[in-house]
Design an enzyme around this catalytic site. Sequence first.
Site, PDB file in Angstrom:
ATOM      1  N   GLY A   1      54.228  86.076  70.508  1.00  0.00           N
ATOM      2  CA  GLY A   1      54.750  87.521  70.286  1.00  0.00           C
ATOM      3  C   GLY A   1      56.189  87.499  70.265  1.00  0.00           C
ATOM      4  O   GLY A   1      56.909  88.599  70.313  1.00  0.00           O
TER       5      GLY A   1
ATOM      6  N   CYS B   1      47.777  82.845  38.538  1.00  0.00           N
ATOM      7  CA  CYS B   1      46.998  83.634  37.489  1.00  0.00           C
ATOM      8  C   CYS B   1      46.639  84.756  37.992  1.00  0.00           C
ATOM      9  O   CYS B   1      45.699  85.936  37.543  1.00  0.00           O
ATOM     10  CB  CYS B   1      45.719  82.933  37.163  1.00  0.00           C
ATOM     11  SG  CYS B   1      44.650  82.953  38.660  1.00  0.00           S
ATOM     12  N   GLU B   2      47.267  85.529  39.188  1.00  0.00           N
ATOM     13  CA  GLU B   2      47.270  86.697  39.649  1.00  0.00           C
ATOM     14  C   GLU B   2      48.313  87.267  40.436  1.00  0.00           C
ATOM     15  O   GLU B   2      49.310  86.560  40.418  1.00  0.00           O
ATOM     16  CB  GLU B   2      45.710  86.641  40.598  1.00  0.00           C
ATOM     17  CG  GLU B   2      45.827  85.981  41.757  1.00  0.00           C
ATOM     18  CD  GLU B   2      44.592  85.670  42.542  1.00  0.00           C
ATOM     19  OE1 GLU B   2      44.178  86.807  43.457  1.00  0.00           O
ATOM     20  OE2 GLU B   2      43.805  84.785  41.960  1.00  0.00           O
TER      21      GLU B   2
ATOM     22  N   PRO C   1      54.818  79.595  71.597  1.00  0.00           N
ATOM     23  CA  PRO C   1      55.687  80.116  70.426  1.00  0.00           C
ATOM     24  C   PRO C   1      55.586  79.201  69.052  1.00  0.00           C
ATOM     25  O   PRO C   1      55.457  77.925  69.208  1.00  0.00           O
ATOM     26  CB  PRO C   1      57.209  79.831  70.884  1.00  0.00           C
ATOM     27  CG  PRO C   1      56.934  78.857  72.016  1.00  0.00           C
ATOM     28  CD  PRO C   1      55.662  78.814  72.516  1.00  0.00           C
TER      29      PRO C   1
ATOM     30  N   TYR D   1      54.442  79.154  58.887  1.00  0.00           N
ATOM     31  CA  TYR D   1      53.405  79.428  58.190  1.00  0.00           C
ATOM     32  C   TYR D   1      53.625  79.692  56.634  1.00  0.00           C
ATOM     33  O   TYR D   1      53.311  80.770  55.782  1.00  0.00           O
ATOM     34  CB  TYR D   1      52.809  80.959  58.680  1.00  0.00           C
ATOM     35  CG  TYR D   1      52.847  81.213  59.921  1.00  0.00           C
ATOM     36  CD1 TYR D   1      51.560  80.306  60.815  1.00  0.00           C
ATOM     37  CD2 TYR D   1      53.569  81.732  60.901  1.00  0.00           C
ATOM     38  CE1 TYR D   1      51.264  80.549  62.071  1.00  0.00           C
ATOM     39  CE2 TYR D   1      53.591  81.557  62.255  1.00  0.00           C
ATOM     40  CZ  TYR D   1      52.433  81.032  62.747  1.00  0.00           C
ATOM     41  OH  TYR D   1      52.149  80.850  64.251  1.00  0.00           O
TER      42      TYR D   1
HETATM   43  C1  LIG Z   1      46.675  81.718  70.082  1.00  0.00           C
HETATM   44  C2  LIG Z   1      47.860  81.790  69.259  1.00  0.00           C
HETATM   45  N1  LIG Z   1      49.000  81.505  70.026  1.00  0.00           N
HETATM   46  C3  LIG Z   1      50.066  81.153  69.483  1.00  0.00           C
HETATM   47  C4  LIG Z   1      50.372  81.803  68.195  1.00  0.00           C
HETATM   48  C5  LIG Z   1      51.832  81.759  67.507  1.00  0.00           C
HETATM   49  O1  LIG Z   1      52.381  82.790  67.246  1.00  0.00           O
HETATM   50  P1  LIG Z   1      53.933  82.953  66.483  1.00  0.00           P
HETATM   51  O2  LIG Z   1      53.889  82.047  65.503  1.00  0.00           O
HETATM   52  O3  LIG Z   1      53.968  84.371  66.332  1.00  0.00           O
HETATM   53  O4  LIG Z   1      54.871  82.534  67.741  1.00  0.00           O
HETATM   54  C6  LIG Z   1      49.436  82.326  67.376  1.00  0.00           C
HETATM   55  C7  LIG Z   1      49.453  82.847  66.073  1.00  0.00           C
HETATM   56  O5  LIG Z   1      48.688  83.032  65.243  1.00  0.00           O
HETATM   57  C8  LIG Z   1      48.197  82.234  68.059  1.00  0.00           C
HETATM   58  O6  LIG Z   1      46.927  82.556  67.415  1.00  0.00           O
END
Ligand SMILES: Cc1ncc(COP(=O)(O)O)c(C=O)c1O
Length: 382
Positions: free
Chosen positions: A221, A327-328, A259, A355
């Site tokens: 978070g 294609c979208e 994190p 990500y």
């Molecule tokens: C269980 C869990 N821990 C940690 C994280 C990492 O979250 P963030 O990348 O926001 O630090 C996530 C992200 O989806 C998660 O699902």
Amino acid sequence: MINQPDDNDFLIKIAHTFGTPVYVYWEELINRQIKQLQMAFKGLPCEFHYAMKANENPEILKIILKNGLGVDAVSVNEIKRALSVGFTNEKIIYTPSCPSVDELIFAFDRHVHTHIGATEYFDFILKHYPDNPIGLRINPGNHIGGNPKIATAHNDSKFGIPVNQLNLIKQYMSKGLKVDSLHLHTGSDVNSWQDLVRSVDVIFDFARHFDHLKYIDLGSGFKVTYRHDEEEIDLKAYASYIREKIKTINYPVRIKFEPGKYLVSDAGVLLVKVNVVKQGFNKKFVGVDSGFHHLIRPMYYDAYHEIVNLSNTQYATEKYDIVGVLCEEDTFARDRLLSPVNKDDILMIKNAGAYGFSMSSEYNLRDKPKQVLITKDGIKEI
Ligand SMILES: Cc1ncc(COP(=O)(O)O)c(C=O)c1O
């Protein structure tokens, strides 16, 4: 520090040397984020487990390992990757979502500590691994956490054991189920530490029903600022709050955090090349040699990523939709002000270290992007 993300000429050279699209990561920026986190939580008995789903490249994991952190894995293949890079099983925690029994067996047999997110697994654990202590991932039922796709701790979320199943957990514990830790993760788009502590309150209340927990894992978070006008979460205030909460437990308990994006998001950018600048009915489109198969966050989460035209350093005066080759519907940004764009210009999509590649695909049979790491010793493809 060498060649930060604002060194246009250097980045254009990378784009030309390695080809586009290419992710570029800076080791020093990851180290900086780790230090910032450690500073913010100084004095709290805690450990960090990098959520490796954010970016599981082995070279990125080696940076995490060098800094002494552990990892949080969510699949058997992530566990295998972490072990192969050199993390010991004690440094790995496993937080799977709806795993198969075979996946649990893999983790249990390797003594990888596992967070179980459903009471429905308890019969299997009691029967086959009665001496294996587990962590419980709980769902506090809090409707917080920004974008609903990454809010994971509310009543309608699939994640975790709803806190109202406490009595059922107690029944299994009286039959011998060993619980040594608690876990929750509120979400990845939480706006303030005051929101996060609503989950902290729930898990500490819950913890009173357990004896001698080894740790309480508060997930992540830790917000990353994607826009200039956004503010980071006040981690020091969050740490002070947790420090006080720990005092409500009358034995020493450690805290874990997981994190992901905080450590790697800002440390990476995606460089793309402009294939075409085309006029639509109303809009001007910049078509680049990438798409949501390389960076899905804008399409999937409506995420904002700053975009810079590295090839033209004039003021931003033109509005474009920046789109990809798929294609979208495949839009990185809408009505975005950029300095005038021409074919073959190199654009930088910022804050793409988390990500990005890890959620990429070969949709439309398109290749995945390359990845390049910049260290103090030089530049290498990873
Ligand atoms: C269980 C869990 N821990 C940690 C994280 C990492 O979250 P963030 O990348 O926001 O630090 C996530 C992200 O989806 C998660 O699902």
